[in-house]
Write a protein that holds these residues in place. Structure first.
Motif, PDB file in Angstrom:
ATOM      1  N   PRO A  45       0.833  -1.202   0.000  1.00 29.70           N
ATOM      2  CA  PRO A  45       0.000   0.000   0.000  1.00 29.70           C
ATOM      3  C   PRO A  45       0.867   1.251   0.000  1.00 29.70           C
ATOM      4  CG  PRO A  45      -0.022  -1.051   2.157  1.00 29.70           C
ATOM      5  CD  PRO A  45       0.688  -1.991   1.230  1.00 29.70           C
ATOM      6  N   ILE A  46       0.356   2.319  -0.602  1.00 31.98           N
ATOM      7  CA  ILE A  46       1.140   3.542  -0.728  1.00 31.98           C
ATOM      8  C   ILE A  46       1.162   4.284   0.607  1.00 31.98           C
ATOM      9  CG2 ILE A  46       1.307   5.772  -1.886  1.00 31.98           C
ATOM     10  CD1 ILE A  46       0.008   4.446  -4.331  1.00 31.98           C
ATOM     11  N   PRO A  47       2.352   4.491   1.175  1.00 31.34           N
ATOM     12  CA  PRO A  47       2.442   5.216   2.447  1.00 31.34           C
ATOM     13  C   PRO A  47       2.397   6.732   2.229  1.00 31.34           C
ATOM     14  CG  PRO A  47       4.607   4.507   1.770  1.00 31.34           C
ATOM     15  CD  PRO A  47       3.652   4.023   0.719  1.00 31.34           C
ATOM     16  N   LYS A  48       2.726   7.490   3.273  1.00 27.70           N
ATOM     17  CA  LYS A  48       2.750   8.950   3.174  1.00 27.70           C
ATOM     18  C   LYS A  48       3.850   9.390   2.200  1.00 27.70           C
ATOM     19  CE  LYS A  48       3.764  13.102   5.878  1.00 27.70           C
ATOM     20  NZ  LYS A  48       4.193  13.634   7.197  1.00 27.70           N
ATOM     21  N   ILE A  49       3.508  10.309   1.302  1.00 27.79           N
ATOM     22  CA  ILE A  49       4.477  10.841   0.342  1.00 27.79           C
ATOM     23  C   ILE A  49       4.595  12.346   0.531  1.00 27.79           C
ATOM     24  CG2 ILE A  49       5.030  11.183  -2.098  1.00 27.79           C
ATOM     25  CD1 ILE A  49       3.600   8.602  -2.739  1.00 27.79           C
ATOM     26  N   SER A  50       5.820  12.812   0.719  1.00 30.19           N
ATOM     27  CA  SER A  50       6.104  14.243   0.870  1.00 30.19           C
ATOM     28  C   SER A  50       6.749  14.750  -0.417  1.00 30.19           C
ATOM     29  CB  SER A  50       7.043  14.466   2.061  1.00 30.19           C
ATOM     30  OG  SER A  50       7.350  15.826   2.216  1.00 30.19           O
ATOM     31  N   CYS A  51       6.230  15.862  -0.960  1.00 26.47           N
ATOM     32  CA  CYS A  51       6.686  16.366  -2.267  1.00 26.47           C
ATOM     33  C   CYS A  51       7.390  17.714  -2.162  1.00 26.47           C
ATOM     34  CB  CYS A  51       5.495  16.501  -3.216  1.00 26.47           C
ATOM     35  SG  CYS A  51       4.648  14.944  -3.549  1.00 26.47           S
ATOM     36  N   PHE A  52       8.427  17.888  -2.976  1.00 24.96           N
ATOM     37  CA  PHE A  52       9.138  19.155  -3.116  1.00 24.96           C
ATOM     38  C   PHE A  52       9.216  19.498  -4.603  1.00 24.96           C
ATOM     39  CE2 PHE A  52      10.492  17.408   0.893  1.00 24.96           C
ATOM     40  CZ  PHE A  52      10.601  18.514   1.737  1.00 24.96           C
ATOM     41  N   ASP A  53       9.438  20.770  -4.896  1.00 19.89           N
ATOM     42  CA  ASP A  53       9.555  21.149  -6.311  1.00 19.89           C
ATOM     43  C   ASP A  53      11.000  21.335  -6.748  1.00 19.89           C
ATOM     44  OD1 ASP A  53      10.244  23.557  -5.187  1.00 19.89           O
ATOM     45  OD2 ASP A  53       8.573  24.695  -6.026  1.00 19.89           O
ATOM     46  N   GLN A  54      11.939  21.051  -5.850  1.00 21.25           N
ATOM     47  CA  GLN A  54      13.365  21.097  -6.193  1.00 21.25           C
ATOM     48  C   GLN A  54      14.032  19.844  -5.639  1.00 21.25           C
ATOM     49  OE1 GLN A  54      15.059  23.268  -7.944  1.00 21.25           O
ATOM     50  NE2 GLN A  54      13.729  25.055  -8.103  1.00 21.25           N
ATOM     51  N   GLU A  55      14.873  19.212  -6.457  1.00 21.06           N
ATOM     52  CA  GLU A  55      15.514  17.970  -6.009  1.00 21.06           C
ATOM     53  C   GLU A  55      16.448  18.183  -4.820  1.00 21.06           C
ATOM     54  OE1 GLU A  55      16.363  14.767  -9.261  1.00 21.06           O
ATOM     55  OE2 GLU A  55      16.613  16.723 -10.201  1.00 21.06           O
ATOM     56  N   GLN A  95      17.832  17.335   0.915  1.00 25.17           N
ATOM     57  CA  GLN A  95      18.056  17.907   2.241  1.00 25.17           C
ATOM     58  C   GLN A  95      17.070  17.342   3.253  1.00 25.17           C
ATOM     59  OE1 GLN A  95      20.559  19.771   3.271  1.00 25.17           O
ATOM     60  NE2 GLN A  95      21.445  19.803   1.215  1.00 25.17           N
ATOM     61  N   ALA A  96      15.834  17.118   2.822  1.00 26.70           N
ATOM     62  CA  ALA A  96      14.841  16.527   3.724  1.00 26.70           C
ATOM     63  C   ALA A  96      15.268  15.118   4.128  1.00 26.70           C
ATOM     64  CB  ALA A  96      13.475  16.498   3.048  1.00 26.70           C
ATOM     65  N   ALA A  97      15.794  14.347   3.189  1.00 25.47           N
ATOM     66  CA  ALA A  97      16.266  12.997   3.510  1.00 25.47           C
ATOM     67  C   ALA A  97      17.472  13.049   4.438  1.00 25.47           C
ATOM     68  CB  ALA A  97      16.614  12.248   2.228  1.00 25.47           C
ATOM     69  N   SER A 149      20.710   9.700  -9.202  1.00 27.97           N
ATOM     70  CA  SER A 149      22.000   9.178  -8.748  1.00 27.97           C
ATOM     71  C   SER A 149      23.109  10.211  -8.890  1.00 27.97           C
ATOM     72  CB  SER A 149      22.362   7.934  -9.558  1.00 27.97           C
ATOM     73  OG  SER A 149      22.380   8.247 -10.958  1.00 27.97           O
ATOM     74  N   VAL A 150      22.981  11.098  -9.877  1.00 23.56           N
ATOM     75  CA  VAL A 150      23.985  12.144 -10.090  1.00 23.56           C
ATOM     76  C   VAL A 150      23.979  13.128  -8.925  1.00 23.56           C
ATOM     77  CG1 VAL A 150      24.674  14.071 -11.579  1.00 23.56           C
ATOM     78  CG2 VAL A 150      23.877  11.933 -12.596  1.00 23.56           C
ATOM     79  N   LEU A 151      22.799  13.555  -8.514  1.00 15.25           N
ATOM     80  CA  LEU A 151      22.694  14.555  -7.457  1.00 15.25           C
ATOM     81  C   LEU A 151      22.967  13.959  -6.076  1.00 15.25           C
ATOM     82  CD1 LEU A 151      19.578  16.617  -8.623  1.00 15.25           C
ATOM     83  CD2 LEU A 151      21.984  16.896  -9.222  1.00 15.25           C
ATOM     84  N   ALA A 152      22.697  12.678  -5.900  1.00 16.19           N
ATOM     85  CA  ALA A 152      22.904  12.043  -4.588  1.00 16.19           C
ATOM     86  C   ALA A 152      24.332  11.527  -4.419  1.00 16.19           C
ATOM     87  CB  ALA A 152      21.922  10.892  -4.412  1.00 16.19           C
ATOM     88  N   LYS A 153      25.145  11.619  -5.461  1.00 17.01           N
ATOM     89  CA  LYS A 153      26.466  11.004  -5.474  1.00 17.01           C
ATOM     90  C   LYS A 153      27.330  11.408  -4.274  1.00 17.01           C
ATOM     91  CE  LYS A 153      29.762   8.642  -7.608  1.00 17.01           C
ATOM     92  NZ  LYS A 153      29.664   7.228  -7.936  1.00 17.01           N
TER      93      LYS A 153
END
Length: 294
Positions: free
Chosen positions: A211-221, A226-228, A239-243
């Motif tokens: 089942p789909i849990p709570k999803i939090s959305c941002f408009d910038q990656e 930063q939230a994570a 993968s490029v930005l999280a490197k």
């Protein structure tokens, strides 16, 4: 020999107005008022004894003579700019436009190696999601763009194609063994031309019965990342930005085998800057750096 030529400022004003199709836009590029541009062009027309533009209510259109002069003026100014760039002892400024997320999460953290190699080149970065037309705006040398890569487009230089993975802090993953009770973080594109890459897509592909849990959305990656990093959930991100966050151990993959195809970062070179040493140096560095580090 050249005493009959008009003042250089008149030629610059005319060339900008011809290229941009607007006295106002030319003034913005040259830090002059539209009235000043209009006066420069009127004086140039008086000197030549011809009309260079047809003035209409909300636009200006080059005459036949104006089109011929615009082409010559552009070539002459480009050659002059290139020569001055090559012989000058002052710091050369390279102006780049790209997305806010790529600038903050990849370009700035990796820029030190370029600046160490080329200390004489100063980098200015303009960020934003609105696309600048580098075929008309001389203030930009390079544009790093994101989206679908067209291999038939000779003006695009492919940099790297990403994949989308799920990442969170080690502490968050330890406290949320069951993804159903966690928070999922994703980005909703400002650019509506890009197909969405969402947690719903990921769950359908890899956890179809969950089942789909709570999803939090941002408009910038970079906001989503930063939230994570703050321990707010599991982020679905490039993968490029999280490197860097992964290399530093700040984020851990939820499942390394569960990734989705993403888009491509590619480079566009301004037609006014392509032969400049600073542009060639940065392009070579960027292609090499992304091929090695991603």
């Amino acid at each position: 020999m050249f005493t009959h030529l008009p003042h250089l400022n008149q030629v610059r004003g005319f060339e900008a107005a011809a290229r941009l199709g607007s006295f106002k836009a030319a003034g913005e590029e040259l830090n002059l008022s539209p009235t000043a541009i209009s006066h420069q062009i009127a004086n140039l027309e008086d000197k030549l004894g011809i009309l260079l533009f047809e003035r209409r209510t909300r636009s200006v259109i080059l005459t036949r003579e104006g089109s011929k002069l615009a082409q010559a003026a552009h070539q002459a100014l480009q050659q002059l700019s290139t020569a001055l760039e090559e012989i000058s002892n002052t710091k050369s400024v390279l102006r780049i436009t790209t997305t806010t997320s790529f600038a903050s999460m990849w370009l700035v953290p990796n820029l030190a190696s370029f600046q160490e190699k080329y200390p004489e080149i100063q980098i200015e970065i303009k960020t934003g999601e609105d696309l600048i037309d580098i075929n008309r705006d001389r203030r930009i040398d390079l544009a790093i763009r994101y989206g679908k890569y067209d291999e038939k487009n000779a003006h695009m230089i492919k940099l790297v194609t990403e994949h989308f993975g799920a990442y969170a802090t080690e502490d968050y993953l330890n406290r949320h063994k069951d993804l159903k009770v966690g928070t999922l973080i994703e980005t909703q594109w400002k650019n509506k031309n890009l197909p969405s890459i969402t947690w719903r897509n990921w769950l359908q592909a890899f956890r179809p019965d969950m089942p789909i849990p709570k999803i939090s959305c941002f408009d910038q990656e970079h906001h989503a990342i930063q939230a994570a990093l703050a321990g707010q959930g599991v982020v679905l991100v490039s993968s490029v930005l999280a490197k860097m966050a992964i290399q530093q151990g700040w984020l851990k993959p939820l499942d390394g085998n569960c990734s989705m195809p993403g888009f491509t970062y590619y480079l566009l070179v301004s037609p006014f800057s392509g032969e400049l040493r600073k542009v060639i140096a940065f392009t070579e560095w960027l292609v090499e750096e992304l091929s090695e580090n991603t």
